[in-house]
Design a protein around this motif. Structure first.
Motif, PDB file in Angstrom:
ATOM      1  N   ALA A 271       3.955  13.466 -12.018  1.00 43.57           N
ATOM      2  CA  ALA A 271       4.038  13.003 -10.631  1.00 43.57           C
ATOM      3  C   ALA A 271       3.666  14.085  -9.637  1.00 43.57           C
ATOM      4  O   ALA A 271       3.622  13.834  -8.426  1.00 43.57           O
ATOM      5  CB  ALA A 271       5.442  12.474 -10.339  1.00 43.57           C
ATOM      6  N   HIS A 274       1.115  13.047  -7.088  1.00 45.61           N
ATOM      7  CA  HIS A 274       1.539  12.366  -5.871  1.00 45.61           C
ATOM      8  C   HIS A 274       2.115  13.373  -4.883  1.00 45.61           C
ATOM      9  O   HIS A 274       1.899  13.262  -3.666  1.00 45.61           O
ATOM     10  CB  HIS A 274       2.564  11.276  -6.187  1.00 45.61           C
ATOM     11  CG  HIS A 274       2.890  10.419  -5.009  1.00 45.61           C
ATOM     12  ND1 HIS A 274       4.157   9.936  -4.765  1.00 45.61           N
ATOM     13  CD2 HIS A 274       2.131   9.977  -3.975  1.00 45.61           C
ATOM     14  CE1 HIS A 274       4.155   9.221  -3.655  1.00 45.61           C
ATOM     15  NE2 HIS A 274       2.942   9.235  -3.150  1.00 45.61           N
ATOM     16  N   SER A 275       2.850  14.378  -5.381  1.00 41.97           N
ATOM     17  CA  SER A 275       3.329  15.449  -4.494  1.00 41.97           C
ATOM     18  C   SER A 275       2.155  16.132  -3.797  1.00 41.97           C
ATOM     19  O   SER A 275       2.216  16.445  -2.598  1.00 41.97           O
ATOM     20  CB  SER A 275       4.120  16.490  -5.296  1.00 41.97           C
ATOM     21  OG  SER A 275       5.271  15.936  -5.887  1.00 41.97           O
ATOM     22  N   GLN A 278       0.921  13.848  -1.059  1.00 45.04           N
ATOM     23  CA  GLN A 278       1.838  13.889   0.080  1.00 45.04           C
ATOM     24  C   GLN A 278       1.629  15.159   0.894  1.00 45.04           C
ATOM     25  O   GLN A 278       1.614  15.140   2.133  1.00 45.04           O
ATOM     26  CB  GLN A 278       3.293  13.819  -0.419  1.00 45.04           C
ATOM     27  CG  GLN A 278       3.690  12.479  -1.013  1.00 45.04           C
ATOM     28  CD  GLN A 278       5.090  12.515  -1.606  1.00 45.04           C
ATOM     29  OE1 GLN A 278       5.499  13.504  -2.208  1.00 45.04           O
ATOM     30  NE2 GLN A 278       5.844  11.441  -1.425  1.00 45.04           N
ATOM     31  N   ASP A 289      -1.687   9.089   1.043  1.00 47.31           N
ATOM     32  CA  ASP A 289      -1.121   9.787  -0.113  1.00 47.31           C
ATOM     33  C   ASP A 289      -1.047   8.899  -1.357  1.00 47.31           C
ATOM     34  O   ASP A 289      -0.280   9.176  -2.280  1.00 47.31           O
ATOM     35  CB  ASP A 289       0.250  10.386   0.215  1.00 47.31           C
ATOM     36  CG  ASP A 289       1.300   9.345   0.581  1.00 47.31           C
ATOM     37  OD1 ASP A 289       1.045   8.133   0.389  1.00 47.31           O
ATOM     38  OD2 ASP A 289       2.381   9.742   1.054  1.00 47.31           O
ATOM     39  N   ASN A 290      -1.850   7.859  -1.413  1.00 50.11           N
ATOM     40  CA  ASN A 290      -1.929   7.060  -2.634  1.00 50.11           C
ATOM     41  C   ASN A 290      -2.552   7.882  -3.758  1.00 50.11           C
ATOM     42  O   ASN A 290      -3.358   8.787  -3.514  1.00 50.11           O
ATOM     43  CB  ASN A 290      -2.780   5.806  -2.410  1.00 50.11           C
ATOM     44  CG  ASN A 290      -2.017   4.695  -1.709  1.00 50.11           C
ATOM     45  OD1 ASN A 290      -0.827   4.845  -1.426  1.00 50.11           O
ATOM     46  ND2 ASN A 290      -2.689   3.605  -1.407  1.00 50.11           N
ATOM     47  N   THR A 291      -2.195   7.530  -4.989  1.00 47.28           N
ATOM     48  CA  THR A 291      -2.796   8.168  -6.153  1.00 47.28           C
ATOM     49  C   THR A 291      -3.399   7.101  -7.052  1.00 47.28           C
ATOM     50  O   THR A 291      -3.332   5.910  -6.763  1.00 47.28           O
ATOM     51  CB  THR A 291      -1.759   8.997  -6.930  1.00 47.28           C
ATOM     52  OG1 THR A 291      -0.623   8.182  -7.229  1.00 47.28           O
ATOM     53  CG2 THR A 291      -1.314  10.209  -6.125  1.00 47.28           C
ATOM     54  N   SER A 295      -0.456   5.977 -12.248  1.00 45.20           N
ATOM     55  CA  SER A 295       0.130   7.313 -12.310  1.00 45.20           C
ATOM     56  C   SER A 295       1.495   7.318 -11.620  1.00 45.20           C
ATOM     57  O   SER A 295       1.716   6.566 -10.675  1.00 45.20           O
ATOM     58  CB  SER A 295      -0.798   8.339 -11.651  1.00 45.20           C
ATOM     59  OG  SER A 295      -1.037   8.008 -10.298  1.00 45.20           O
ATOM     60  N   THR A 297       4.825   8.299  -9.326  1.00 46.14           N
ATOM     61  CA  THR A 297       4.915   8.652  -7.913  1.00 46.14           C
ATOM     62  C   THR A 297       6.228   9.364  -7.610  1.00 46.14           C
ATOM     63  O   THR A 297       7.154   9.380  -8.416  1.00 46.14           O
ATOM     64  CB  THR A 297       4.797   7.399  -7.029  1.00 46.14           C
ATOM     65  OG1 THR A 297       5.853   6.487  -7.371  1.00 46.14           O
ATOM     66  CG2 THR A 297       3.453   6.713  -7.239  1.00 46.14           C
ATOM     67  N   ARG A 298       6.292   9.941  -6.406  1.00 48.60           N
ATOM     68  CA  ARG A 298       7.484  10.591  -5.884  1.00 48.60           C
ATOM     69  C   ARG A 298       8.071   9.744  -4.751  1.00 48.60           C
ATOM     70  O   ARG A 298       7.352   8.961  -4.119  1.00 48.60           O
ATOM     71  CB  ARG A 298       7.134  11.975  -5.334  1.00 48.60           C
ATOM     72  CG  ARG A 298       6.636  12.983  -6.365  1.00 48.60           C
ATOM     73  CD  ARG A 298       7.686  13.356  -7.361  1.00 48.60           C
ATOM     74  NE  ARG A 298       7.274  14.516  -8.155  1.00 48.60           N
ATOM     75  CZ  ARG A 298       7.782  14.819  -9.333  1.00 48.60           C
ATOM     76  NH1 ARG A 298       8.708  14.023  -9.879  1.00 48.60           N
ATOM     77  NH2 ARG A 298       7.392  15.890  -9.973  1.00 48.60           N
ATOM     78  N   ASP A 300       9.594   8.890  -0.969  1.00 43.28           N
ATOM     79  CA  ASP A 300       9.253   9.319   0.394  1.00 43.28           C
ATOM     80  C   ASP A 300      10.186  10.418   0.889  1.00 43.28           C
ATOM     81  O   ASP A 300       9.816  11.191   1.784  1.00 43.28           O
ATOM     82  CB  ASP A 300       9.327   8.124   1.352  1.00 43.28           C
ATOM     83  CG  ASP A 300       8.221   7.108   1.115  1.00 43.28           C
ATOM     84  OD1 ASP A 300       7.216   7.471   0.468  1.00 43.28           O
ATOM     85  OD2 ASP A 300       8.373   5.951   1.558  1.00 43.28           O
TER      86      ASP A 300
END
Length: 318
Positions: A271, A274-275, A278, A289-291, A295, A297-298, A300
């Protein structure tokens, strides 16, 4: 390692570091690749003096399709105008697959045609073999290029990753076309062992730390190929300049980058991408901040923490 081993004796001050940064592949709100943001990030990375590495784990190499990989290579060549870059060569397979070099050789040829140096991304077919067969596989791939990087990957990031035994690693050092290897076990001791082996057998060989949890491995003789550096190639370039100059500001900047690494690469480690998205959105470098679909995610709630780290890093390089 032996009980009398002293890591402090390995520290190499004021060394020029070679930094390679694995480029995040950004996505739009609609779930498509954001090609404009990718182009800008490749360029800003190269302008800091770090070499971009595309189609790596940070670029979702095992999740994107063939046309996307090819377009990434084309764009990288266009943006860099002949400047060096690396790219992952990967043959997608399943658990229990047998080794097949053909797809790797095809991917390596594509990378070289676009001006890049291949990084041999592991797969089930490669790492599922006995050690002698693994070495033979790399020798087979070496016949298809002038230069390549090997890559040891922790299973924490991808299930087909493997850290080789030292005998296998020593055999890789004997392959002339293998000019370096990224080590991502996320442990210091195996990397120290590789540095000692490198110094003994082939001093020109590059050990690229992939340990985003211990980025100070550069102090001991490693160079780096990191996903963490995609968060801020400018931060890493400044840190590297401080190390070369013997500037004590290296340590505080490295500490805050390591804080970012520990936070971003916490479980589940994949993840971190995703960091990164962000963080790059906070920096104003990407609009979304989409991936890549599929995959991890983190939450909010990570964003305010990342913002605090970003403010501190910005102050340290101001």
């Amino acid at each position: 390692m032996s009980p009398d081993f002293r890591p402090s004796e390995m520290i190499r001050p004021q060394r020029k570091l070679t930094g390679i940064s694995a480029i995040l592949l950004p996505f739009t709100e609609a779930g498509d690749v954001d090609w404009t943001a990718l182009q800008a990030h490749i360029l800003r990375t190269a302008e800091t003096g770090l070499m971009p590495a595309v189609n790596m784990d940070t670029g979702f190499l095992n999740l994107i399709d063939e046309p996307t990989k090819l377009r990434v290579l084309e764009m990288t060549r266009e943006v860099l105008h002949g400047a060096p870059f690396c790219a992952g060569a990967y043959s997608a397979d399943e658990p229990g697959a047998t080794w097949c070099a053909d797809e790797y050789l095809r991917q390596m040829e594509l990378i070289q045609q676009h001006g890049g140096m291949p990084v041999i991304f592991q797969s089930y077919g490669l790492t599922g073999q006995a050690p002698a067969q693994i070495v033979a596989a790399y020798e087979q791939l070496a016949a298809g290029c002038d230069r390549f990087l090997a890559f040891e990957l922790t299973e924490d990031l991808l299930p087909f990753g493997k850290t080789y035994d030292l005998e296998t690693y020593a055999a890789l050092l004997k392959i002339p076309q293998c000019v370096g290897a990224k080590h991502s076990s996320f442990r210091r001791e195996p990397e120290w062992q590789r540095l000692n082996l490198r110094d003994e057998l082939r001093p020109d060989f590059k050990v690229y730390t992939g340990n985003d949890l211990a980025i100070d491995m550069v102090m001991y003789g490693s160079d780096y190929l990191l996903g963490l550096s995609t968060f801020g190639p400018d931060y890493f370039a400044r840190r590297d300049a401080y190390w070369l100059a013997g500037d004590a500001r290296f340590y505080e900047l490295n500490d805050w980058l390591q804080y970012l690494g520990m936070f971003a690469f916490r479980d589940p480690s994949p993840a971190y991408k995703h960091s990164a998205a962000q963080f790059l959105k906070l920096r104003g470098w990407i609009p979304c901040d989409n991936t890549c679909p599929g995959s991890p995610t983190r939450p909010d709630s990570d964003v305010p923490i990342l913002a605090e780290i970003m403010r501190k890093l910005d102050a340290l390089i101001a």
